[in-house]
Scaffold this active site. Structure first.
Site, PDB file in Angstrom:
ATOM      1  N   THR A  57       0.844  -1.179   0.000  1.00 48.59           N
ATOM      2  CA  THR A  57       0.000   0.000   0.000  1.00 48.59           C
ATOM      3  C   THR A  57       0.884   1.235   0.000  1.00 48.59           C
ATOM      4  O   THR A  57       2.013   1.181   0.486  1.00 48.59           O
ATOM      5  CB  THR A  57      -0.878   0.020   1.269  1.00 48.59           C
ATOM      6  OG1 THR A  57      -1.537  -1.231   1.419  1.00 48.59           O
ATOM      7  CG2 THR A  57      -1.918   1.118   1.213  1.00 48.59           C
ATOM      8  N   VAL A  92     -11.603  -7.778  -0.724  1.00 44.91           N
ATOM      9  CA  VAL A  92     -11.625  -6.347  -0.454  1.00 44.91           C
ATOM     10  C   VAL A  92     -10.524  -6.025   0.555  1.00 44.91           C
ATOM     11  O   VAL A  92     -10.457  -6.627   1.632  1.00 44.91           O
ATOM     12  CB  VAL A  92     -12.998  -5.908   0.101  1.00 44.91           C
ATOM     13  CG1 VAL A  92     -12.968  -4.437   0.488  1.00 44.91           C
ATOM     14  CG2 VAL A  92     -14.086  -6.163  -0.941  1.00 44.91           C
ATOM     15  N   SER A  93      -9.657  -5.093   0.207  1.00 40.49           N
ATOM     16  CA  SER A  93      -8.580  -4.694   1.111  1.00 40.49           C
ATOM     17  C   SER A  93      -9.086  -3.639   2.093  1.00 40.49           C
ATOM     18  O   SER A  93     -10.222  -3.165   1.992  1.00 40.49           O
ATOM     19  CB  SER A  93      -7.406  -4.127   0.310  1.00 40.49           C
ATOM     20  OG  SER A  93      -7.685  -2.802  -0.094  1.00 40.49           O
ATOM     21  N   ASP A  94      -8.224  -3.246   2.999  1.00 37.83           N
ATOM     22  CA  ASP A  94      -8.587  -2.207   3.964  1.00 37.83           C
ATOM     23  C   ASP A  94      -8.489  -0.807   3.386  1.00 37.83           C
ATOM     24  O   ASP A  94      -9.042   0.142   3.949  1.00 37.83           O
ATOM     25  CB  ASP A  94      -7.652  -2.288   5.175  1.00 37.83           C
ATOM     26  CG  ASP A  94      -6.220  -1.942   4.797  1.00 37.83           C
ATOM     27  OD1 ASP A  94      -5.741  -0.851   5.148  1.00 37.83           O
ATOM     28  OD2 ASP A  94      -5.566  -2.762   4.131  1.00 37.83           O
ATOM     29  N   GLY A 116      -0.184  -2.896   5.242  1.00 39.22           N
ATOM     30  CA  GLY A 116      -0.042  -4.169   5.936  1.00 39.22           C
ATOM     31  C   GLY A 116      -1.016  -5.193   5.426  1.00 39.22           C
ATOM     32  O   GLY A 116      -1.435  -5.153   4.267  1.00 39.22           O
ATOM     33  N   VAL A 117      -1.396  -6.133   6.274  1.00 39.85           N
ATOM     34  CA  VAL A 117      -2.358  -7.174   5.902  1.00 39.85           C
ATOM     35  C   VAL A 117      -3.761  -6.631   6.135  1.00 39.85           C
ATOM     36  O   VAL A 117      -4.153  -6.355   7.272  1.00 39.85           O
ATOM     37  CB  VAL A 117      -2.122  -8.461   6.716  1.00 39.85           C
ATOM     38  CG1 VAL A 117      -3.209  -9.495   6.411  1.00 39.85           C
ATOM     39  CG2 VAL A 117      -0.748  -9.042   6.397  1.00 39.85           C
ATOM     40  N   GLY A 118      -4.513  -6.485   5.055  1.00 38.86           N
ATOM     41  CA  GLY A 118      -5.815  -5.845   5.129  1.00 38.86           C
ATOM     42  C   GLY A 118      -6.766  -6.473   6.115  1.00 38.86           C
ATOM     43  O   GLY A 118      -7.499  -5.771   6.833  1.00 38.86           O
TER      44      GLY A 118
END
Length: 280
Positions: free
Chosen positions: A154, A183-185, A204-206
């Site tokens: 990101t 869907v990511s954050d 990071g990890v969504g």
């Protein structure tokens, strides 16, 4: 006036020293150029400008250089939030657009401000965004060799302008090899949030970031009287029970800047017109 940007984690692609130096150099160039832009533009305009520059640099996993999903296609997400108006806009899983953050900017002016999938892509075409492949040979080689990265990628920017307005923008090319439709954050309040008191952008990890509601928690805590540092500390402590993987940057209304990551390797740069800092 203050600005801070991030370029994800080193572990997303190569960790060699040449790549590290190149990313640090790119971040310093972009943060300085964006600060110059901020001198004559609003925070909202500036975060779009900065994230567009990050999307245009293949060193980062957003726009050019985005990761390829399990079906061989690239889908990107980005969002924008104005701390003054409290409006947020975004695109989720948009395809074949050079700068997803610029589509999010156009969406600020319509009622349906968060669009996903083909709806986001169609909106972009209808508003003059030409078809553009963001795939680079490196990502195709990684995909064909089935090389997985260790996190998600990101880029983001938070800016405080001369009028005291805060804005934030975040863009991602995904984690690579994910199931289509994930869907990511980045286009949610967990990964991108601002109000008149504070703005925060995540990488990071969504799934970990969404589970924690990280960005909106930090901003809410600052609004309720926490210092920026303490708001970060408490929120990142809440990632510990499940070893959440996240990094964040933020600016508050007093011009304080802060960053924190749960697994140190996030790259970021900040500039206040005098001091430029670039860290990994």
């Amino acid at each position: 006036m203050k600005i801070i940007i991030h370029g994800g984690f080193f572990s997303e692609s190569s960790t060699n020293n040449e790549t590290k130096v190149a990313k640090q150099s790119a971040l310093e160039r972009i943060v300085r150029e964006s600060f110059d832009f901020l001198k004559t533009h609003s925070a909202l305009e500036t975060v779009v400008f900065a994230v567009s520059l990050l999307e245009d640099d293949a060193l980062f996993n957003a726009g050019i250089g985005s990761q390829i999903q399990s079906d061989g296609k690239i889908r990107m997400s980005a969002s924008l939030m104005d701390g003054t108006s409290q409006k947020m806009s975004g695109v989720i899983n948009i395809e074949e657009v050079k700068n997803p953050i610029q589509v999010a900017e156009v969406l600020m002016g319509v009622d349906d401000r968060v669009l996903g999938g083909s709806g986001a892509t169609n909106f972009a075409r209808q508003h003059g965004f030409e078809k553009f492949s963001t795939e680079i040979p490196q990502r195709r080689a990684e995909y064909e060799a089935k090389l997985k990265s260790t996190g998600s990628g990101t880029v983001g920017c938070v800016a405080l302008d001369a009028q005291g307005r805060i804005a934030v923008a975040t863009s991602t090319g995904g984690k690579g090899f994910e199931i289509p439709g994930r869907v990511s954050d980045s286009a949610t309040v967990a990964g991108n949030y601002a109000n008149e008191y504070c703005g925060v952008s995540l990488t990071g990890v969504g799934e970990d970031i969404v589970s924690n509601g990280t960005a909106v928690k930090i901003v809410t805590r600052v609004t309720d009287g926490f210092t920026l540092k303490d708001a970060f500390a408490k929120t990142f402590d809440e990632l510990l029970p499940y070893d959440g993987f996240a990094g964040a940057i933020g600016i508050d209304a007093d011009g304080n800047m802060f960053h924190q990551d749960s697994h140190p390797s996030m790259v970021y740069a900040s500039f206040d017109g005098v001091h430029c800092e670039v860290f990994n």
